[in-house]
Design a protein around this motif. Sequence first.
Motif, PDB file in Angstrom:
ATOM      1  N   VAL A 194      11.204 -88.475  45.318  1.00 57.02           N
ATOM      2  CA  VAL A 194      11.826 -88.296  44.004  1.00 57.02           C
ATOM      3  C   VAL A 194      10.822 -87.976  42.912  1.00 57.02           C
ATOM      4  N   ASP A 195       9.517 -88.079  43.181  1.00 61.21           N
ATOM      5  CA  ASP A 195       8.556 -87.844  42.108  1.00 61.21           C
ATOM      6  C   ASP A 195       7.187 -87.533  42.695  1.00 61.21           C
ATOM      7  N   HIS A 196       6.344 -86.893  41.855  1.00 57.84           N
ATOM      8  CA  HIS A 196       4.937 -86.687  42.163  1.00 57.84           C
ATOM      9  C   HIS A 196       4.124 -87.523  41.183  1.00 57.84           C
ATOM     10  N   MET A 197       2.914 -87.871  41.570  1.00 56.45           N
ATOM     11  CA  MET A 197       2.027 -88.637  40.692  1.00 56.45           C
ATOM     12  C   MET A 197       0.698 -87.891  40.583  1.00 56.45           C
ATOM     13  N   GLY A 198       0.728 -86.690  40.019  1.00 57.50           N
ATOM     14  CA  GLY A 198      -0.463 -85.875  39.881  1.00 57.50           C
ATOM     15  C   GLY A 198      -0.962 -85.849  38.454  1.00 57.50           C
ATOM     16  N   ARG A 199      -0.591 -84.817  37.715  1.00 62.86           N
ATOM     17  CA  ARG A 199      -1.033 -84.666  36.326  1.00 62.86           C
ATOM     18  C   ARG A 199       0.058 -85.189  35.393  1.00 62.86           C
ATOM     19  N   PRO A 200      -0.221 -86.222  34.623  1.00 62.62           N
ATOM     20  CA  PRO A 200       0.816 -86.825  33.774  1.00 62.62           C
ATOM     21  C   PRO A 200       1.349 -85.855  32.728  1.00 62.62           C
ATOM     22  N   GLY A 201       2.649 -85.845  32.543  1.00 60.18           N
ATOM     23  CA  GLY A 201       3.275 -85.143  31.429  1.00 60.18           C
ATOM     24  C   GLY A 201       3.519 -83.664  31.615  1.00 60.18           C
ATOM     25  N   ILE A 202       2.942 -83.034  32.631  1.00 66.98           N
ATOM     26  CA  ILE A 202       3.047 -81.580  32.751  1.00 66.98           C
ATOM     27  C   ILE A 202       4.477 -81.151  33.047  1.00 66.98           C
ATOM     28  N   ASN A 203       5.087 -81.776  34.028  1.00 65.26           N
ATOM     29  CA  ASN A 203       6.475 -81.450  34.349  1.00 65.26           C
ATOM     30  C   ASN A 203       7.374 -81.712  33.142  1.00 65.26           C
ATOM     31  N   THR A 204       7.111 -82.804  32.440  1.00 68.89           N
ATOM     32  CA  THR A 204       7.922 -83.167  31.277  1.00 68.89           C
ATOM     33  C   THR A 204       7.848 -82.105  30.192  1.00 68.89           C
ATOM     34  N   VAL A 205       6.659 -81.564  29.956  1.00 66.62           N
ATOM     35  CA  VAL A 205       6.447 -80.636  28.845  1.00 66.62           C
ATOM     36  C   VAL A 205       6.834 -79.201  29.200  1.00 66.62           C
ATOM     37  N   LEU A 206       6.515 -78.760  30.395  1.00 66.37           N
ATOM     38  CA  LEU A 206       6.615 -77.334  30.704  1.00 66.37           C
ATOM     39  C   LEU A 206       7.831 -76.930  31.525  1.00 66.37           C
ATOM     40  N   SER A 207       8.537 -77.866  32.093  1.00 68.89           N
ATOM     41  CA  SER A 207       9.785 -77.508  32.754  1.00 68.89           C
ATOM     42  C   SER A 207      10.942 -77.978  31.886  1.00 68.89           C
ATOM     43  N   TYR A 208      12.052 -77.337  32.021  1.00 71.54           N
ATOM     44  CA  TYR A 208      13.212 -77.739  31.226  1.00 71.54           C
ATOM     45  C   TYR A 208      14.478 -77.448  31.998  1.00 71.54           C
ATOM     46  N   ASP A 209      15.488 -78.240  31.722  1.00 67.57           N
ATOM     47  CA  ASP A 209      16.755 -78.123  32.429  1.00 67.57           C
ATOM     48  C   ASP A 209      17.790 -77.434  31.551  1.00 67.57           C
ATOM     49  N   VAL A 210      18.641 -76.677  32.170  1.00 69.84           N
ATOM     50  CA  VAL A 210      19.729 -75.986  31.499  1.00 69.84           C
ATOM     51  C   VAL A 210      21.038 -76.597  31.974  1.00 69.84           C
ATOM     52  N   GLU A 211      21.892 -76.936  31.026  1.00 69.84           N
ATOM     53  CA  GLU A 211      23.155 -77.571  31.372  1.00 69.84           C
ATOM     54  C   GLU A 211      23.952 -76.681  32.326  1.00 69.84           C
ATOM     55  N   GLY A 212      24.448 -77.306  33.370  1.00 71.46           N
ATOM     56  CA  GLY A 212      25.239 -76.577  34.347  1.00 71.46           C
ATOM     57  C   GLY A 212      24.431 -75.964  35.465  1.00 71.46           C
ATOM     58  N   GLN A 213      23.088 -76.053  35.380  1.00 69.55           N
ATOM     59  CA  GLN A 213      22.224 -75.517  36.425  1.00 69.55           C
ATOM     60  C   GLN A 213      21.433 -76.645  37.081  1.00 69.55           C
ATOM     61  N   ALA A 214      20.922 -76.371  38.265  1.00 64.85           N
ATOM     62  CA  ALA A 214      20.136 -77.373  38.974  1.00 64.85           C
ATOM     63  C   ALA A 214      18.910 -77.763  38.153  1.00 64.85           C
TER      64      ALA A 214
END
Length: 231
Positions: A46-66
């Motif tokens: 369910v998660d990776h423990m590599g570089r903190p915060g990168i996924n949070t900042v640079l990926s984003y979710d769109v409503e109705g999409q995976a």
Amino acid sequence: MKLYNIKHLALAFGAALTIASCSDDDNGDMQMEPEMNDFSGTYTQVDHMGRPGINTVLSYDVEGQASVKDAQNVTVPSEMGAMFQAGFEARLEQYHDVYANLLGADPADVNYENNILGLDAATLTGYLAADVLEVAPNLPTTYFNPGTDNDGDGRVLVPDGDEVALTGRLITDDVIDVSLILLFGGEEGDRFSGQDTDGDGTADLPRLTSDGVSLTATVSTDFPFLGTPEN
């Protein structure tokens, strides 16, 4: 990072190490025989423990999409670059467009600048898309070491050949500030640092190169690196 997953992992290891049964040998001596726990079943990452915060900042979710964030968390590192680099780069440019609008500037004129490591947007986001903490056996362990002030002007200008970055992580490394500097700091690391460009005492540029949070704890130099508890 989801802390409850770490908690469950710790409990499982603790149980494996501490649960044991007792028996007597032929000489009447009491012996401890380890009891094997059953870890069979299907497990889900369910998660990776590599570089903190990168996924949070640079990926984003769109409503109705995976969910892109969830997808990266379950993707093996060797496939992350191909799957997420382009989206990370687009997100990075979107951030610069937002800041341009806030500054009243044309978004076409406010773009990512090669950073203090000399990395362009595609190369940087390619590195960051692979959510792993790399190790360099022949270099110092650091999230970022800018090197030295070779020209004596009071600032550390890089790239000048002596910088080290992304070779691991010291417990004292401010990984969030380093990430922000790499993303928004430009060639000298201070491009968007809340500068007062007209001298009126009010910041004219956003402060994007630091979260304003520093290490306040005293850490030990010996494993497990715990310092004296603070009052």
